[in-house]
Enzyme design. Structure first.
Site, PDB file in Angstrom:
ATOM      1  N   ASP A   1       0.885  -1.165   0.000  1.00 40.68           N
ATOM      2  CA  ASP A   1       0.000   0.000   0.000  1.00 40.68           C
ATOM      3  C   ASP A   1       0.920   1.212   0.000  1.00 40.68           C
ATOM      4  OD1 ASP A   1      -1.599   2.143   0.613  1.00 40.68           O
ATOM      5  OD2 ASP A   1      -2.764   1.092   2.145  1.00 40.68           O
TER       6      ASP A   1
ATOM      7  N   TYR B   1       0.626  -0.320  15.263  1.00 42.18           N
ATOM      8  CA  TYR B   1      -0.320  -0.508  14.171  1.00 42.18           C
ATOM      9  C   TYR B   1       0.042   0.376  12.983  1.00 42.18           C
ATOM     10  CZ  TYR B   1      -4.391  -0.684  11.302  1.00 42.18           C
ATOM     11  OH  TYR B   1      -5.214  -0.836  10.219  1.00 42.18           O
TER      12      TYR B   1
ATOM     13  N   LYS C   1      -3.276  -3.083   8.142  1.00 43.09           N
ATOM     14  CA  LYS C   1      -3.313  -4.547   8.124  1.00 43.09           C
ATOM     15  C   LYS C   1      -2.400  -5.061   7.018  1.00 43.09           C
ATOM     16  CE  LYS C   1      -5.746  -6.985  11.075  1.00 43.09           C
ATOM     17  NZ  LYS C   1      -5.000  -7.209  12.280  1.00 43.09           N
TER      18      LYS C   1
HETATM   19  C1  F6R Z   1      -7.710  -0.597   7.441  1.00 42.73           C
HETATM   20  C2  F6R Z   1      -7.554   0.709   6.813  1.00 42.73           C
HETATM   21  C3  F6R Z   1      -8.484   1.798   7.175  1.00 42.73           C
HETATM   22  C4  F6R Z   1      -7.821   2.803   8.091  1.00 42.73           C
HETATM   23  C5  F6R Z   1      -8.808   3.919   8.483  1.00 42.73           C
HETATM   24  C6  F6R Z   1      -8.142   4.990   9.325  1.00 42.73           C
HETATM   25  O1  F6R Z   1      -6.721  -1.481   7.035  1.00 42.73           O
HETATM   26  O2  F6R Z   1      -6.651   0.915   6.036  1.00 42.73           O
HETATM   27  O3  F6R Z   1      -9.658   1.293   7.735  1.00 42.73           O
HETATM   28  O4  F6R Z   1      -7.338   2.166   9.226  1.00 42.73           O
HETATM   29  O5  F6R Z   1      -9.310   4.524   7.333  1.00 42.73           O
HETATM   30  O6  F6R Z   1      -7.087   5.496   8.597  1.00 42.73           O
HETATM   31  P1  F6R Z   1      -6.167   6.668   9.126  1.00 42.73           P
HETATM   32  O7  F6R Z   1      -5.705   6.288  10.498  1.00 42.73           O
HETATM   33  O8  F6R Z   1      -5.075   6.687   8.109  1.00 42.73           O
HETATM   34  O9  F6R Z   1      -7.030   7.906   9.113  1.00 42.73           O
HETATM   35 MG    MG Z   2      -4.223   2.240   2.711  1.00 40.92          MG
HETATM   36 MG    MG Z   3      -5.035  -2.404   1.879  1.00 39.24          MG
END
Ligand code: F6R
Ligand code: MG
Ligand code: MG
Length: 383
Positions: A11, A228, A231
């Site tokens: 990613d 974290y 994923k």
């Molecule tokens: C799960 C994922 C999303 C982010 C969520 C919060 O793998 O990528 O659910 O965890 O959108 O993202 P941030 O912390 O970047 O605002």
């Molecule tokens: Mg992402």
């Molecule tokens: Mg992804």
């Protein structure tokens, strides 16, 4: 001569939050791989996306864990990241946890699944790519494909499959692996892989000749970074037909949208929805978790295809079920088992909350002395 299939993903930033890869980053990565193909480093390639993950599918003759191939993938991700930064894409460079490449991409953030084999006269493979879930999400489908005769008729009918398969199971916490044989040891196998956060099926071999049948990426970003960081959306390569399960047997487990860990903030259980490329993106509650399946023939080291295998009304019912499960489980909000258990929340804010509340916990007369189980599994007395 052996052919190697390498699927390497990261990613490196996406459009509209974590929704999907931007086409310009696909182009940037493709340009790097096209140049490498021209130079003869790789034989062929296909670049695509699983939700917000950029997927490099490559064939070559250099074997698995080859530094040149890994560096190529690293360069492709770096170039794509530059574009992601220029476009202001969200979380640009997210999975590139290191600045320096040192011979192997594993441990640097990207996920890797590679297999090397002597091509059969016709060599069908299926590449699975999932978003908003973890490597252990493939445990259940792999069990069904290679060990469950109610899924794979060939285990009963085809003498070439009849001996069964060997599962290499990785303990991602300890960094150890164990091989278990199916059907003889299926209860032991299930005892482990039913805990998909810890025990991940890494490879499957045909028992009769130890031919490689399947391989899964097993990187866990949080265990690399200690916090974290998203994923570890996994990929998997499976060989099919003539002595392996048929393509339809390989796809069949995905007609059941089983619950996997991931989804919003990598912290929720939700159904794994099989989709075609056109739906390889996420929306509702950053999900639900999705998986695409691309079929290829590998010939003289070349990828022929892809076939977009879940882009089929035959999987409509699985998608509908996934929606119903999503509706149902979402209503639990922040409650388990929708939200993951405490051991999985370890890399999020939970430890901070506990730390803050530590002094506000007061002893209570329970009438007995509770024994707590620590993560190590050992029981300990409470003081
Ligand atoms: C799960 C994922 C999303 C982010 C969520 C919060 O793998 O990528 O659910 O965890 O959108 O993202 P941030 O912390 O970047 O605002
Ligand atoms: Mg992402
Ligand atoms: Mg992804």
């Amino acid at each position: 001569r052996t052919t190697t299939v390498s699927v390497i993903k990261a990613d490196i930033g996406s459009l509209a939050g974590h929704h999907r890869v931007h086409p310009d980053t696909i182009l940037a990565a493709s340009r790097v791989l096209a140049e490498a193909k021209r130079k003869g480093v790789i034989k062929s390639f296909y670049v695509t996306n699983a939700g917000d993950d950029l997927q490099l599918i490559m064939t070559h003759f250099k074997g698995v864990d080859n530094p040149e191939i890994h560096e190529l993938a690293w360069t492709a991700f770096r170039e794509a990241t530059k574009v992601a930064k220029d476009l202001g894409l969200y979380a640009a460079g997210q999975d590139l946890l290191s600045d320096a490449f040192s011979g192997n991409i594993r441990g640097l953030g990207p996920g890797v699944a590679e297999m090397e084999f002597v091509e059969r006269p016709s060599e069908p493979i299926v590449v699975f790519m999932a978003d908003k879930t973890e490597p252990g999400a493939f445990n259940l489908p792999l069990y069904k494909i290679f060990a469950d005769p109610f899924n794979t008729a060939g285990l009963v009918i085809d003498p070439r499959l009849h001996d069964g398969f060997i599962f290499e199971v990785l303990d991602v916490f300890e960094g150890k692996a164990v091989e278990l044989r199916a059907p003889e040891e299926i209860y032991d196998l299930l005892a482990l892989i039913g805990t998909p956060s810890r025990y991940v099926v890494k490879r499957v071999y045909r028992k009769s000749d130890r031919e490689i049948a399947a391989v899964v990426s097993s990187e866990r970003l949080s265990l690399i970074a200690g916090r974290y960081v998203g994923k570890d959306d996994p990929v998997m390569i499976v060989r099919a037909q003539s002595g392996f399960p048929a393509v339809g047997e390989v796809l069949e487990p995905f007609a059941f949208p089983h619950l996997v860990a991931g989804w919003m903030r990598g912290s929720h259980h939700g159904p794994l929805m099989p989709v075609g490329l056109k739906d390889s993106k996420v929306s509702r509650f950053d999900g639900p978790p999705r998986v695409i399946a691309l079929g290829f023939q590998v010939k003289n080291g070349e990828l022929i295809g892809p076939a977009d295998l879940f882009d089929d009304p035959a999987f409509d019912e699985a998608r509908r079920q996934a929606q119903m499960i999503a509706d149902y489980i979402r209503r639990h909000g922040p409650f388990m088992p929708h939200r993951l258990g405490p051991e999985e929340m370890e890399y999020t804010t939970l430890p901070e909350v506990l730390k803050r509340l530590k002094d506000r916990f007061k002893p209570v007369e329970m009438g007995y002395k509770p024994k707590v189980k620590h993560e190590s599994g050992e029981a300990a007395d409470v003081d």
